[in-house]
Design an enzyme around this catalytic site. Structure first.
Site, PDB file in Angstrom:
ATOM      1  N   HIS A  48      14.345 -36.413 -11.119  1.00  0.00           N
ATOM      2  CA  HIS A  48      13.956 -36.694  -9.733  1.00  0.00           C
ATOM      3  C   HIS A  48      12.536 -36.220  -9.428  1.00  0.00           C
ATOM      4  CE1 HIS A  48      18.048 -37.949  -8.985  1.00  0.00           C
ATOM      5  NE2 HIS A  48      18.426 -36.873  -9.670  1.00  0.00           N
ATOM      6  N   CYS A  59       0.816  -1.200   0.000  1.00  0.00           N
ATOM      7  CA  CYS A  59       0.000   0.000   0.000  1.00  0.00           C
ATOM      8  C   CYS A  59       0.861   1.266   0.000  1.00  0.00           C
ATOM      9  CB  CYS A  59      -0.927   0.095   1.207  1.00  0.00           C
ATOM     10  SG  CYS A  59      -1.886  -1.404   1.479  1.00  0.00           S
ATOM     11  N   TRP A  61      -2.813  -2.720  -1.575  1.00  0.00           N
ATOM     12  CA  TRP A  61      -2.532  -4.100  -1.973  1.00  0.00           C
ATOM     13  C   TRP A  61      -3.130  -4.949  -0.860  1.00  0.00           C
ATOM     14  CZ3 TRP A  61       0.199  -8.245   0.168  1.00  0.00           C
ATOM     15  CH2 TRP A  61       0.425  -9.315  -0.704  1.00  0.00           C
ATOM     16  N   ASN A 105      -0.477   1.498   6.005  1.00  0.00           N
ATOM     17  CA  ASN A 105       0.364   0.577   5.256  1.00  0.00           C
ATOM     18  C   ASN A 105       1.041  -0.323   6.268  1.00  0.00           C
ATOM     19  OD1 ASN A 105       2.238  -0.686   3.556  1.00  0.00           O
ATOM     20  ND2 ASN A 105       3.689   1.017   3.698  1.00  0.00           N
ATOM     21  N   GLY A 106       0.843  -1.649   6.134  1.00  0.00           N
ATOM     22  CA  GLY A 106       1.431  -2.583   7.089  1.00  0.00           C
ATOM     23  C   GLY A 106       0.407  -3.641   7.460  1.00  0.00           C
ATOM     24  N   GLU A 114       4.214 -14.691 -13.491  1.00  0.00           N
ATOM     25  CA  GLU A 114       3.680 -13.461 -12.894  1.00  0.00           C
ATOM     26  C   GLU A 114       2.892 -12.624 -13.877  1.00  0.00           C
ATOM     27  OE1 GLU A 114       6.376 -10.586 -11.129  1.00  0.00           O
ATOM     28  OE2 GLU A 114       7.905 -11.012 -12.594  1.00  0.00           O
ATOM     29  N   LYS A 125       4.563  -3.696  -7.239  1.00  0.00           N
ATOM     30  CA  LYS A 125       5.964  -3.512  -7.616  1.00  0.00           C
ATOM     31  C   LYS A 125       6.887  -3.604  -6.404  1.00  0.00           C
ATOM     32  CE  LYS A 125       9.187  -2.581 -10.563  1.00  0.00           C
ATOM     33  NZ  LYS A 125       9.615  -3.764 -11.324  1.00  0.00           N
ATOM     34  N   ARG A 171       2.898   0.299  -5.476  1.00  0.00           N
ATOM     35  CA  ARG A 171       2.820  -0.419  -4.197  1.00  0.00           C
ATOM     36  C   ARG A 171       1.535  -1.232  -4.056  1.00  0.00           C
ATOM     37  NH1 ARG A 171       6.640   2.450  -0.783  1.00  0.00           N
ATOM     38  NH2 ARG A 171       5.797   1.436   1.052  1.00  0.00           N
ATOM     39  N   GLU A 188      14.278 -17.643 -13.104  1.00  0.00           N
ATOM     40  CA  GLU A 188      13.809 -16.306 -13.454  1.00  0.00           C
ATOM     41  C   GLU A 188      12.850 -16.363 -14.647  1.00  0.00           C
ATOM     42  OE1 GLU A 188      13.574 -13.578 -12.175  1.00  0.00           O
ATOM     43  OE2 GLU A 188      13.377 -12.090 -13.763  1.00  0.00           O
ATOM     44  N   LYS A 217       9.056 -14.996 -14.455  1.00  0.00           N
ATOM     45  CA  LYS A 217       8.580 -13.955 -15.368  1.00  0.00           C
ATOM     46  C   LYS A 217       7.288 -14.391 -16.034  1.00  0.00           C
ATOM     47  CE  LYS A 217      10.209 -11.291 -14.593  1.00  0.00           C
ATOM     48  NZ  LYS A 217      11.120 -10.623 -13.703  1.00  0.00           N
TER      49      LYS A 217
HETATM   50  C1  AGP Z   1       9.954  -9.384 -10.253  1.00  0.00           C
HETATM   51  O1  AGP Z   1       9.498  -9.570 -11.539  1.00  0.00           O
HETATM   52  C2  AGP Z   1       8.963  -9.447  -9.216  1.00  0.00           C
HETATM   53  N1  AGP Z   1       7.859  -8.627  -9.468  1.00  0.00           N
HETATM   54  C3  AGP Z   1       9.415  -9.570  -7.779  1.00  0.00           C
HETATM   55  O2  AGP Z   1       9.824 -10.885  -7.625  1.00  0.00           O
HETATM   56  C4  AGP Z   1      10.534  -8.641  -7.227  1.00  0.00           C
HETATM   57  O3  AGP Z   1      11.739  -8.911  -7.855  1.00  0.00           O
HETATM   58  C5  AGP Z   1      10.644  -8.828  -5.703  1.00  0.00           C
HETATM   59  O4  AGP Z   1       9.433  -8.482  -5.112  1.00  0.00           O
HETATM   60  C6  AGP Z   1      11.766  -8.063  -5.095  1.00  0.00           C
HETATM   61  O5  AGP Z   1      11.589  -6.692  -5.214  1.00  0.00           O
HETATM   62  P1  AGP Z   1      12.772  -5.683  -4.949  1.00  0.00           P
HETATM   63  O6  AGP Z   1      13.814  -5.973  -5.969  1.00  0.00           O
HETATM   64  O7  AGP Z   1      12.165  -4.330  -5.110  1.00  0.00           O
HETATM   65  O8  AGP Z   1      13.264  -5.953  -3.571  1.00  0.00           O
END
Ligand code: AGP
Length: 609
Positions: A505, A2, A76, A102-103, A489, A604, A27, A482, A486
């Site tokens: 395995h 948030c 959020w 926020n929290g 998400e 983000k 956020r 990664e 990607k």
């Molecule tokens: C990346 O595509 C993600 N949205 C997420 O995993 C991100 O990398 C993670 O939340 C860490 O964020 P930061 O780099 O701002 O700490």
């Protein structure tokens, strides 16, 4: 997570609140809302599910009075669905006090039960609603005193903005564990979750500390400890600028950010490796300390963690130093074995990730030195670390990290170079040669991007698959993780990243003609091993998309699709394989009609643990 903003001054608060709030949408964007204090002792609250543009539409249909003070919030969801009711601000039952939060309030159920017995009616499912109810319960005409008493009952984390109908020219703010800054203007003052949100209005800020409260009127800001004692806070003048990112002609920010990568890396190399001379300005740790370091520990979350995994290969190979990696959320609760000879590298695009900040505090309390690799200038992580290596990738808007990731990778190679230099673990000639290869990466990026139409075709031809497996070995094992992250998400397709050697395995059970398997296999000492894995997938009718080095003829005979990357030393190859993986995810998500820049359920910056 948030984002919160507050304004008190001479101007109409609403446009300022909305403008600033949009800068905090990274956020969270499950809902948003505003609380305004009009001159006629009225508290006006409007909220709306979804993105801030929904709130703007709602507000456009209202006749709102001039209101020189107010608070706003973008959410959020943690407790309770994304909905109008669960949106902030929340108010007490009598609608006299409004709060943005926020929290997470961990003891909200106990507090709710107590407040219910006292006659409070709750409208939402949120943890946050107990806060205005508690403040109202303690309120006897002194708003800061009531906030202080309420805070004493809260367990968890919070950054708060509080307004009251009875005090139309006051905002009370407080924080524990969630970031909050106070902006100081002329005849106006602000609160915000981060500095860029209010940078259009002021450059003078107070970074509120945990356990501090601020009382703002348009002419003054007073800061107190939670014990009620006044403190004199440091007022910082923000020197950095934030350029507002624009999409330009790109369909999405993510696509733009993918294209920005050659430029980002070129700029980083110009700054840090000009004429093969390494300058890690900001490192903040002496060569002596680097020499004495016995262990490196990398902590991060999500994509930044994957960059850290590549960093482990780079540092171990080049500096011959043992490296451990951990996700911040695990590290902080496992009583890690670290001491003053451990060098912590904390990686974060935003520099506001709650778990990474907590991990850094844990490490520092045990005497370890902390270097941050971070993108956002002036962020909490940058301020708390002993040294800060900025990636300067520019503002990243797409929730799926692209340019920040490859900038983190590049920074790890530079850090590994530095450690290898200082510790004399590699002959200078080899170091020079690696530096030369790093300098060629931006040009190689440009050539990969020229192939984007082919990647798009591959993506579109495979976008119907309901499950993806990403496989890689050695330094490209993190690339597989990664690539899978990607894809899931932004397209919501279940995707798993695996070390190819581990396939037998368990994950091999997934493979049949209905699965797509992305095999990351550039030229390397494990190329043949990976090739055997590809055969195993083929034998089970898996659909193979291979990422391979230009000129790899054998792979064409076995993969359904091949995406080529140029040749580079094996150790650096994750820098190159990252690009096709990003493009694949992007085009698959676009083909499936997904909200690429703001995927569901994500934010983000993850500012709650
Ligand atoms: C990346 O595509 C993600 N949205 C997420 O995993 C991100 O990398 C993670 O939340 C860490 O964020 P930061 O780099 O701002 O700490």
């Amino acid at each position: 997570m948030c984002g919160i903003v507050g304004y008190v001054g001479n101007k109409d608060a609403l446009p300022i609140l909305l403008e600033s709030l949009k800068k905090l949408e990274y956020r969270g964007y499950d809902s948003s809302g505003v609380g305004l204090l009009g001159h006629e002792a009225r508290l006006i609250v409007h909220k709306s599910k979804g993105k801030i543009r929904n709130l703007e539409e709602l507000l456009a249909s209202q006749k709102l009075p001039f209101a020189p003070a107010g608070i706003s919030h973008t959410r959020w969801a943690t407790h309770g669905f994304p909905s109008d009711i669960n949106a902030h601000p929340h108010t007490d039952s009598r609608h006299t006090i409004a709060v943005v939060h926020n929290g997470i309030i961990e003891n909200y159920q106990d507090l709710k039960a107590v407040l219910r017995k006292k006659g409070c009616k709750f409208a939402s499912e949120t943890d946050s609603e107990v806060i205005p109810q508690l403040i109202a319960h303690f309120y006897k005409g002194d708003l800061p005193a009531a906030v202080r008493q309420a805070i004493a009952k809260l367990k968890g984390t919070f950054a708060l903005g509080v307004i009251s109908r009875d005090h139309p020219d006051v905002i009370v703010a407080a924080r524990v564990g969630s970031p909050l800054v106070v902006g100081i203007g002329r005849h106006e003052n602000f609160i915000a979750s981060d500095v860029p949100a209010i940078l259009d209005f002021t450059r003078r800020v107070i970074y509120l500390k945990d356990g501090q409260m601020a009382v703002l009127t348009k002419e003054k800001v007073e800061v107190y400890g939670f014990d009620g004692k006044k403190v004199t806070p440091a007022v910082d003048t923000v020197a950095f600028n934030v350029t507002v990112a624009r999409k330009d002609s790109f369909a999405h920010f993510m696509l733009k950010e993918i294209h920005e990568q050659p430029g980002v890396l070129e700029q980083m190399l110009n700054l840090r490796l000009k004429n093969k001379q390494l300058t890690l300005e900001g490192l903040g740790i002496s060569d002596d300390v680097l020499k004495r370091t016995r262990k490196v520990m990398i902590v991060a979350c999500g994509t930044a963690y994957h960059a850290g995994l590549v960093g482990k290969y780079a540092i171990e190979a080049m500096a011959r130093l043992p490296v451990e990696t951990d996700t911040s959320s695990e590290f902080r609760y496992r009583n890690p074995i670290i001491d003053k000879h451990t060098l912590i590298v904390a990686v974060s695009q935003s520099g506001e990730t709650a778990d990474t900040l907590a991990a850094v505090r844990e490490a520092r309390s045990k005497g370890a030195r902390v270097i941050a690799i971070c993108n956002v200038v002036g962020s909490s992580l940058a301020r708390e670390a002993d040294g800060i290596l900025y990636t300067y990738a520019g503002q990243e808007i797409g929730v799926a990290s692209t340019k920040a990731y490859t900038a983190q990778l590049m920074m790890f190679y530079l850090l590994a170079l530095k450690l290898a230099q200082v510790r004399k673990s590699m002959p200078p000639k080899e170091l020079k040669s690696l530096a030369g290869h790093l300098l060629r990466i931006p040009a190689l990026y440009k050539s990969i991007l020229k192939n984007i139409a082919h990647v798009r075709k591959v993506a579109e031809a495979n976008s119907h698959f309901g499950c993806f497996l990403f496989l890689g070995r050695h330094v490209n094992y993190p690339s597989a993780l990664e690539g899978a992250l990607k894809l899931k998400e932004i397209s919501y397709i279940p995707a798993e990243g695996y070390a190819a050697g581990e396939m037998k395995h368990g994950p091999i059970a997934l493979i049949d003609e209905y699965r797509a398997v992305v095999c990351i296999n550039p030229a390397s000492h494990v190329h043949e091993k990976m090739f055997s894995n590809i055969q195993e997938i083929k034998a089970r009718r898996g659909n193979i998309i291979a990422i391979a080095t230009q000129g790899d003829k054998d792979i064409r005979a076995h993969a359904h699709y091949v995406i080529e990357v140029p040749k580079t030393p094996e150790l650096l190859s994750p820098l190159l394989t990252a690009l096709p993986l990003q493009m694949l995810a992007y085009f698959i998500a676009v083909k499936r009609g997904c909200d690429v820049d703001q995927p569901r359920n994500l934010a983000k910056s993850v500012t709650v643990e």
